[in-house]
Motif scaffolding. Structure first.
Motif, PDB file in Angstrom:
ATOM      1  N   GLU A  41       0.511  13.396  -4.002  1.00 18.60           N
ATOM      2  CA  GLU A  41       1.779  13.023  -3.362  1.00 18.60           C
ATOM      3  C   GLU A  41       1.680  11.612  -2.789  1.00 18.60           C
ATOM      4  N   TRP A  42       2.541  10.713  -3.276  1.00 16.79           N
ATOM      5  CA  TRP A  42       2.575   9.339  -2.787  1.00 16.79           C
ATOM      6  C   TRP A  42       3.581   9.241  -1.646  1.00 16.79           C
ATOM      7  N   ARG A  43       3.188   8.524  -0.585  1.00 14.29           N
ATOM      8  CA  ARG A  43       4.057   8.432   0.585  1.00 14.29           C
ATOM      9  C   ARG A  43       3.985   7.024   1.182  1.00 14.29           C
ATOM     10  N   ASN A  44       5.138   6.499   1.598  1.00 18.44           N
ATOM     11  CA  ASN A  44       5.182   5.224   2.303  1.00 18.44           C
ATOM     12  C   ASN A  44       5.030   5.452   3.797  1.00 18.44           C
ATOM     13  N   PHE A  63       0.835  -1.203   0.000  1.00  9.88           N
ATOM     14  CA  PHE A  63       0.000   0.000   0.000  1.00  9.88           C
ATOM     15  C   PHE A  63       0.866   1.248   0.000  1.00  9.88           C
ATOM     16  N   LYS A  64       0.212   2.366  -0.272  1.00 12.21           N
ATOM     17  CA  LYS A  64       0.824   3.691  -0.175  1.00 12.21           C
ATOM     18  C   LYS A  64      -0.242   4.663   0.314  1.00 12.21           C
ATOM     19  N   TYR A  65       0.227   5.767   0.887  1.00 12.98           N
ATOM     20  CA  TYR A  65      -0.673   6.872   1.212  1.00 12.98           C
ATOM     21  C   TYR A  65      -0.677   7.821   0.035  1.00 12.98           C
ATOM     22  N   LEU A  66      -1.843   8.369  -0.272  1.00 20.49           N
ATOM     23  CA  LEU A  66      -1.977   9.381  -1.313  1.00 20.49           C
ATOM     24  C   LEU A  66      -2.435  10.669  -0.634  1.00 20.49           C
ATOM     25  N   ILE A  67      -1.577  11.677  -0.663  1.00 20.06           N
ATOM     26  CA  ILE A  67      -1.822  12.940   0.020  1.00 20.06           C
ATOM     27  C   ILE A  67      -2.283  13.979  -0.998  1.00 20.06           C
ATOM     28  N   THR A 125       9.046   2.245  -4.262  1.00 18.76           N
ATOM     29  CA  THR A 125       8.675   1.165  -3.362  1.00 18.76           C
ATOM     30  C   THR A 125       7.279   1.388  -2.791  1.00 18.76           C
ATOM     31  N   ASN A 126       6.637   0.303  -2.395  1.00 17.39           N
ATOM     32  CA  ASN A 126       5.372   0.339  -1.677  1.00 17.39           C
ATOM     33  C   ASN A 126       5.621  -0.122  -0.253  1.00 17.39           C
ATOM     34  N   SER A 127       4.810   0.331   0.667  1.00 15.94           N
ATOM     35  CA  SER A 127       4.858  -0.168   2.035  1.00 15.94           C
ATOM     36  C   SER A 127       4.266  -1.570   2.069  1.00 15.94           C
ATOM     37  N   ILE A 128       4.766  -2.416   2.976  1.00 15.45           N
ATOM     38  CA  ILE A 128       4.268  -3.767   3.155  1.00 15.45           C
ATOM     39  C   ILE A 128       3.603  -3.876   4.519  1.00 15.45           C
ATOM     40  N   LEU A 129       2.461  -4.542   4.534  1.00 17.86           N
ATOM     41  CA  LEU A 129       1.746  -4.842   5.769  1.00 17.86           C
ATOM     42  C   LEU A 129       1.486  -6.334   5.793  1.00 17.86           C
ATOM     43  N   THR A 130       2.000  -7.012   6.813  1.00 16.18           N
ATOM     44  CA  THR A 130       1.802  -8.450   6.966  1.00 16.18           C
ATOM     45  C   THR A 130       0.896  -8.687   8.169  1.00 16.18           C
ATOM     46  N   ILE A 131      -0.202  -9.360   7.946  1.00 11.65           N
ATOM     47  CA  ILE A 131      -1.176  -9.625   9.014  1.00 11.65           C
ATOM     48  C   ILE A 131      -1.032 -11.076   9.439  1.00 11.65           C
ATOM     49  N   GLY A 136       7.727  -3.413   6.095  1.00 10.03           N
ATOM     50  CA  GLY A 136       8.819  -3.430   5.127  1.00 10.03           C
ATOM     51  C   GLY A 136       8.424  -2.665   3.882  1.00 10.03           C
ATOM     52  N   GLU A 137       9.256  -2.802   2.849  1.00 10.99           N
ATOM     53  CA  GLU A 137       8.986  -2.159   1.566  1.00 10.99           C
ATOM     54  C   GLU A 137       9.244  -3.151   0.444  1.00 10.99           C
ATOM     55  N   ALA A 138       8.527  -2.983  -0.659  1.00 17.34           N
ATOM     56  CA  ALA A 138       8.700  -3.831  -1.838  1.00 17.34           C
ATOM     57  C   ALA A 138       8.776  -2.938  -3.067  1.00 17.34           C
ATOM     58  N   PRO A 139       9.648  -3.273  -4.021  1.00 23.48           N
ATOM     59  CA  PRO A 139       9.731  -2.467  -5.240  1.00 23.48           C
ATOM     60  C   PRO A 139       8.431  -2.560  -6.039  1.00 23.48           C
ATOM     61  N   ASN A 140       8.092  -1.448  -6.705  1.00 28.34           N
ATOM     62  CA  ASN A 140       6.904  -1.465  -7.562  1.00 28.34           C
ATOM     63  C   ASN A 140       7.303  -1.227  -9.014  1.00 28.34           C
ATOM     64  N   GLU A 141       6.338  -1.252  -9.900  1.00 34.38           N
ATOM     65  CA  GLU A 141       6.602  -1.142 -11.337  1.00 34.38           C
ATOM     66  C   GLU A 141       7.033   0.250 -11.777  1.00 34.38           C
ATOM     67  N   TYR A 142       7.001   1.233 -10.872  1.00 39.34           N
ATOM     68  CA  TYR A 142       7.364   2.599 -11.212  1.00 39.34           C
ATOM     69  C   TYR A 142       8.778   2.954 -10.761  1.00 39.34           C
TER      70      TYR A 142
END
Length: 96
Positions: free
Chosen positions: A72-75, A64-68, A90-96, A81-87
């Protein structure tokens, strides 16, 4: 800040997102459950922070990411953690 509360009677986890964005008028969470089209709108508090609470399935993985203010995209620095994205970012990671 991200707070996870695991429910004993259900296969769900309540996740509370709390983010500071003092000068922002609007904040959203994008990408939960692999859905990058539907956004979770966050509520602005008097102190300028934004909060949202969602239920997510146990044993799940989310990018996920925050959109402000819609541009404005924000982790989240408190994500799991973080994972690379197609752009090339990175995106933020949330593990439940």
């Amino acid at each position: 800040m991200i707070t996870k509360t695991y429910l004993k009677t259900k296969d769900q986890c309540k996740v509370k997102f709390n983010m500071n964005a003092d000068s922002a008028d609007k904040a959203e969470i994008v990408g939960l459950n692999g859905d990058w089209n539907n956004r979770v709108e966050m509520k602005k508090r008097k102190d300028g922070s934004f909060v949202a609470e969602v239920s997510l399935p146990k044993n799940s993985y989310h990018e996920f990411k925050y959109l402000i203010n819609g541009s404005e995209w924000r982790n989240d620095p408190d994500a799991d953690g973080e994972a690379p994205n197609e752009y090339g970012e990175t995106n933020s990671i949330l593990t439940i």
